[in-house]
Motif scaffolding. Structure first.
Motif, short mmCIF file in Angstrom:
data_model
loop_
_atom_site.label_atom_id
_atom_site.label_comp_id
_atom_site.label_asym_id
_atom_site.label_seq_id
_atom_site.Cartn_x
_atom_site.Cartn_y
_atom_site.Cartn_z
N THR A 102 -5.70 2.84 6.31
CA THR A 102 -5.46 3.91 7.27
C THR A 102 -3.99 3.96 7.66
O THR A 102 -3.37 5.03 7.70
CB THR A 102 -6.33 3.71 8.53
OG1 THR A 102 -7.71 3.75 8.15
CG2 THR A 102 -6.04 4.80 9.56
N ILE A 103 -3.42 2.79 7.94
CA ILE A 103 -1.99 2.72 8.28
C ILE A 103 -1.16 3.26 7.13
O ILE A 103 -0.25 4.08 7.33
CB ILE A 103 -1.58 1.27 8.60
CG1 ILE A 103 -2.24 0.81 9.90
CG2 ILE A 103 -0.05 1.15 8.71
CD1 ILE A 103 -2.04 -0.67 10.20
N ALA A 104 -1.47 2.83 5.90
CA ALA A 104 -0.71 3.25 4.73
C ALA A 104 -0.81 4.76 4.52
O ALA A 104 0.20 5.44 4.25
CB ALA A 104 -1.22 2.52 3.49
N SER A 105 -2.01 5.31 4.67
CA SER A 105 -2.22 6.75 4.43
C SER A 105 -1.54 7.58 5.50
O SER A 105 -0.88 8.59 5.19
CB SER A 105 -3.72 7.05 4.41
OG SER A 105 -4.37 6.32 3.39
N VAL A 106 -1.69 7.18 6.76
CA VAL A 106 -1.07 7.92 7.86
C VAL A 106 0.45 7.88 7.73
O VAL A 106 1.14 8.89 7.91
CB VAL A 106 -1.51 7.35 9.22
CG1 VAL A 106 -0.68 7.95 10.36
CG2 VAL A 106 -3.00 7.63 9.45
#
Length: 300
Positions: A102-106
């Motif tokens: 999630t962190i990487a995608s955001v």
């Protein structure tokens, strides 16, 4: 009583969460990348726009953070095998894979959007850097020493990205900045590879050019350091468009490069992890001081 316990838990948890966030995004590396981007921007800008500078810095951090988060998800099982990385948030179990993804995608979305506000070319190069790092460099690390060559491309983008952010153009000037940092990548990361060779081998990473700590590896380190020095002083010739370097600044950059080269020869003579560490630290000092000299020379 319960309130006191909950407060104590939260007090311990928050710093740990912040530390994990810094690790998953590799904050130290991200700030060094942002520094390179800012240097490139200052070299390319006719007038300094603080808004663009802020967007470039924030967008650059997002892009590097995204690349590192994706990398740590992909390599979580391999990271668990190495002393240097087994305490990272994902392999240690402190952070779940979905959270890291999630962190990487955001961060990817925010990074591309932020850099697109600067200009489309900046966003394009930022997206290319994430793609090459995550989809090419990361999977190749366990397959071939050529992974470092592939990884040098996204690693060399930040310095030239700043110029593109300032001018919305890619030509000989940002190309030269790219080549300087491209050649620098090899002695820097091969010095790290030499130091951590045993750890990398536990995970099956092939980080040295010959896959072993031998003479051929050091010769390649020396060779790429030499090409880095030539690329760094080349703007003094006046053949790099509006990117220029005065003779005194070129002499300083050349001396800095010779200092790094001496540490490369020291590694050749000693073949020790201590010499490799000294070369790595010299390379970090070189890239930082070289960029400062370039910027100062422009504004003097």
């Amino acid at each position: 009583m319960k309130t006191a316990i909950n407060t104590a838990v939260k007090t311990r948890t928050l710093p740990l969460a912040i530390a994990d966030f810094k690790q998953i995004t590799k904050a130290g590396l991200a700030f060094s990348v942002v520094f390179s981007s800012i240097a490139g921007y200052l070299l390319g800008a006719d007038q300094i726009d603080l808004t663009v500078l802020l967007l470039l810095s924030v967008g650059g951090y997002f892009m590097v953070g995204a690349s590192n988060a994706f990398n740590q998800v992909i390599e979580k099982d391999l990271d668990a095998l190495m002393k240097r990385t087994r305490k990272r948030p994902v392999p240690s179990g402190r952070m779940s894979v979905p959270t890291a993804l999630t962190i990487a995608s955001v961060f990817t979305v925010l990074g591309v959007v932020t850099l697109y506000v600067v200009n489309p070319k900046t966003a394009m190069f930022g997206a290319i850097s994430i793609f090459m790092y995550v989809c090419m460099y990361t999977p190749l690390k366990t397959r071939t020493p050529l992974a470092v060559f592939v990884g040098a491309f996204p690693g060399a983008i930040p310095f030239m990205l700043g110029w593109v952010a300032a001018t919305n153009d890619f030509g000989i000037e940002p190309g030269t900045l790219f080549m300087i940092q491209f050649f620098w990548q090899f002695p820097h990361f091969w010095a790290i590879g030499w130091m951590l060779d045993d750890d990398y081998k536990r995970a099956g990473f092939k980080m040295l050019p010959t896959d072993k700590k031998d003479t051929a590896t050091i010769i390649q380190i020396i060779m790429y350091t030499f090409w880095m020095i030539l690329a760094s002083v080349f703007p003094v010739t006046g053949l790099t468009g509006t990117l220029t370097l005065s003779v005194p600044a070129a002499v300083i950059v050349f001396i800095l490069g010779l200092g790094m080269l001496l540490f490369a020869f020291k590694l050749y003579n000693n073949r020790s992890n201590r010499s490799a560490r000294q070369l790595m630290l010299a390379s970090v000092s070189y890239i930082t001081l070289m960029q400062i000299v370039y910027v100062v020379d422009k504004f003097l």
